[in-house]
Design a protein around this motif. Structure first.
Motif, PDB file in Angstrom:
ATOM      1  N   ASN A 142      -4.353  -8.000  -8.692  1.00  0.00           N
ATOM      2  CA  ASN A 142      -3.036  -8.894  -8.741  1.00  0.00           C
ATOM      3  C   ASN A 142      -3.036 -10.340  -8.692  1.00  0.00           C
ATOM      4  N   ILE A 143      -3.832 -10.821  -9.429  1.00  0.00           N
ATOM      5  CA  ILE A 143      -4.012 -12.317  -9.586  1.00  0.00           C
ATOM      6  C   ILE A 143      -4.111 -12.356 -11.374  1.00  0.00           C
ATOM      7  N   PRO A 144      -3.089 -12.413 -11.941  1.00  0.00           N
ATOM      8  CA  PRO A 144      -3.052 -12.588 -13.337  1.00  0.00           C
ATOM      9  C   PRO A 144      -3.294 -14.026 -13.933  1.00  0.00           C
ATOM     10  N   GLU A 145      -3.346 -14.264 -15.076  1.00  0.00           N
ATOM     11  CA  GLU A 145      -3.482 -15.567 -15.743  1.00  0.00           C
ATOM     12  C   GLU A 145      -2.371 -16.515 -15.204  1.00  0.00           C
ATOM     13  N   ASN A 146      -2.624 -17.745 -14.792  1.00  0.00           N
ATOM     14  CA  ASN A 146      -1.540 -18.343 -14.577  1.00  0.00           C
ATOM     15  C   ASN A 146      -1.047 -18.290 -13.261  1.00  0.00           C
ATOM     16  N   PHE A 247      -1.603 -12.756   1.151  1.00  0.00           N
ATOM     17  CA  PHE A 247      -2.749 -12.581  -0.016  1.00  0.00           C
ATOM     18  C   PHE A 247      -2.208 -11.819  -1.268  1.00  0.00           C
ATOM     19  N   PRO A 248      -2.373 -12.195  -2.351  1.00  0.00           N
ATOM     20  CA  PRO A 248      -1.987 -11.710  -3.668  1.00  0.00           C
ATOM     21  C   PRO A 248      -2.286 -10.177  -3.592  1.00  0.00           C
ATOM     22  N   PHE A 249      -3.364  -9.626  -3.150  1.00  0.00           N
ATOM     23  CA  PHE A 249      -3.764  -8.265  -3.325  1.00  0.00           C
ATOM     24  C   PHE A 249      -3.392  -7.255  -2.181  1.00  0.00           C
ATOM     25  N   GLY A 283      -4.794  -6.601   5.270  1.00  0.00           N
ATOM     26  CA  GLY A 283      -3.471  -6.085   5.038  1.00  0.00           C
ATOM     27  C   GLY A 283      -3.578  -4.752   4.238  1.00  0.00           C
ATOM     28  N   MET A 284      -2.277  -4.376   4.007  1.00  0.00           N
ATOM     29  CA  MET A 284      -1.950  -3.143   2.941  1.00  0.00           C
ATOM     30  C   MET A 284      -2.301  -3.321   1.487  1.00  0.00           C
ATOM     31  N   VAL A 285      -3.019  -2.492   0.945  1.00  0.00           N
ATOM     32  CA  VAL A 285      -3.544  -2.637  -0.502  1.00  0.00           C
ATOM     33  C   VAL A 285      -1.905  -2.932  -1.185  1.00  0.00           C
ATOM     34  N   HIS A 286      -1.869  -4.029  -2.108  1.00  0.00           N
ATOM     35  CA  HIS A 286      -0.622  -4.119  -2.980  1.00  0.00           C
ATOM     36  C   HIS A 286      -0.316  -3.070  -3.841  1.00  0.00           C
ATOM     37  N   ILE A 295      -4.221   4.473  -9.554  1.00  0.00           N
ATOM     38  CA  ILE A 295      -3.927   5.207  -8.297  1.00  0.00           C
ATOM     39  C   ILE A 295      -2.331   5.165  -8.191  1.00  0.00           C
ATOM     40  N   ASP A 296      -1.903   6.107  -7.981  1.00  0.00           N
ATOM     41  CA  ASP A 296      -0.382   6.291  -7.994  1.00  0.00           C
ATOM     42  C   ASP A 296       0.112   5.831  -6.418  1.00  0.00           C
ATOM     43  N   PRO A 297       0.814   4.577  -6.408  1.00  0.00           N
ATOM     44  CA  PRO A 297       1.078   4.038  -4.966  1.00  0.00           C
ATOM     45  C   PRO A 297       2.383   4.862  -4.465  1.00  0.00           C
TER      46      PRO A 297
END
Length: 336
Positions: A142-146, A247-249, A283-286, A295-297
């Motif tokens: 969950n940390i894409p470009e830019n 955290f982004p993730f 934390g809980m996985v984003h 994986i289906d959230p």
């Protein structure tokens, strides 16, 4: 002039026969640019045509004899020095050996201890490449470009798409891609960041990250796992607390503190008077991370956590400078 040459020959040979003769000083005295033999040769211009070849030949003989004597004395001195050195450095191979027993490195001790704790809770150990793809190190998490979070990552890039991993989280992404839930893993290993070396930072250090994915996983499960880890690592009376973070993730995210095991939470030098010591992020996985890895959230949830192994070692063994862990000083290592 012939008498002067013979006198020079005799004086030089006499000087070379002295026990502690300075060979270089003798060479300069008799054969140097301002030496005695050179001074005589400069006076040959006053000789007759018949005398010059005779004196010249004698001068060459004197020079050759002095040079030969210096060379022989130098060779003898070198042989004597070598013999003395061999005698002083000789080893009696029949003497009993004095082998110093090695010690397990504190980072290895802590790593094994932590792995045992989590394996005891049902975790599996998974490893991954240290030279990693940008996709697994950032995009899949969950940390894409830019993304703004990349501004805080001082990353060693090899190419635009290949880098030295800045965290062990890529192992989690790779595992989720190929393994169906339930997943319960830890991923210890080396990571790299462009940090200046000081008492608390290094461009190479070690992390241990954990991941659990299954149905109905909650923050309560995360708290329970981390409480067991804290008590096993720092003592049965250790408590933990969560502080909100980002955290982004993971979402929600938290920084996790343990009660100071030196003062019991009353405040001391180790905890800087606060009674708590920060040790990890969790934390809980984003949901986006789950989707990126197939994986289906809506069906599965999970938690993740990570911490620096050096930090745990420094806290547990009261080490105040990370550089000590990498200097290979036997006096330091022998304490563990």
């Amino acid at each position: 002039m012939k008498e002067m040459l013979e006198k020079i020959r005799a004086s030089a040979l006499e000087a070379l026969n002295e026990e502690n003769a300075d060979l270089e000083a003798i060479r300069i005295r008799f054969l140097g640019k301002k030496g005695e033999l050179t001074a005589v040769l400069r006076g040959m211009g006053a000789l007759s045509a018949e005398e010059r070849p005779i004196i010249g030949q004698l001068a060459n003989e004197v020079r050759a004899e002095i040079e030969k004597a210096i060379a022989e004395r130098s060779s003898a001195a070198a042989e004597k020095k070598l013999a003395e050195k061999l005698l002083s450095e000789k080893i009696d191979v029949t003497m009993p050996a004095k082998a110093e027993i090695g010690h397990i490195h504190p980072l290895t001790l802590i790593s094994r201890e932590l792995e045992d704790i989590f394996v005891g809770m049902g975790f599996s150990i998974v490893e991954g490449p240290e030279v990693e793809l940008d996709y697994y190190n950032f995009q899949a998490l969950n940390i894409p470009e830019n993304h703004p979070a990349r501004d805080t990552q001082d990353t060693f890039y090899i190419t635009d798409k290949i880098l030295l991993r800045s965290q062990t989280s890529p192992v989690q992404a790779r595992t989720m891609e190929v393994q169906k839930p339930p997943i319960r893993i830890i991923s210890p290993g080396r990571v790299y960041r462009s940090d200046a070396v000081d008492a608390t930072h290094s461009p190479l250090f070690h992390q241990l990250e954990g991941l659990v994915i299954d149905k109905n996983i909650t923050m309560g499960d995360l708290k329970g796992v981390l409480e067991i880890f804290a008590k096993e690592t720092f003592g049965e009376d250790t408590r933990i607390r969560f502080r909100p973070h980002h955290f982004p993730f993971t979402e929600p995210s938290a920084e996790v503190d343990v009660s100071c095991f030196a003062c019991g939470g009353n405040g001391c030098r180790m905890c800087k008077g606060e009674g708590w010591i920060e040790i990890l992020g969790a934390g809980m996985v984003h949901p986006n991370v789950l989707r990126n890895c197939g994986i289906d959230p809506d069906v599965y949830s999970g938690f993740a956590f990570g911490f620096g192994i050096e930090r745990i070692a420094m806290l547990k063994y009261h080490i105040d400078d990370m550089r000590l862990l990498y200097e290979n000083d036997v006096r330091f290592l022998s304490q563990f």
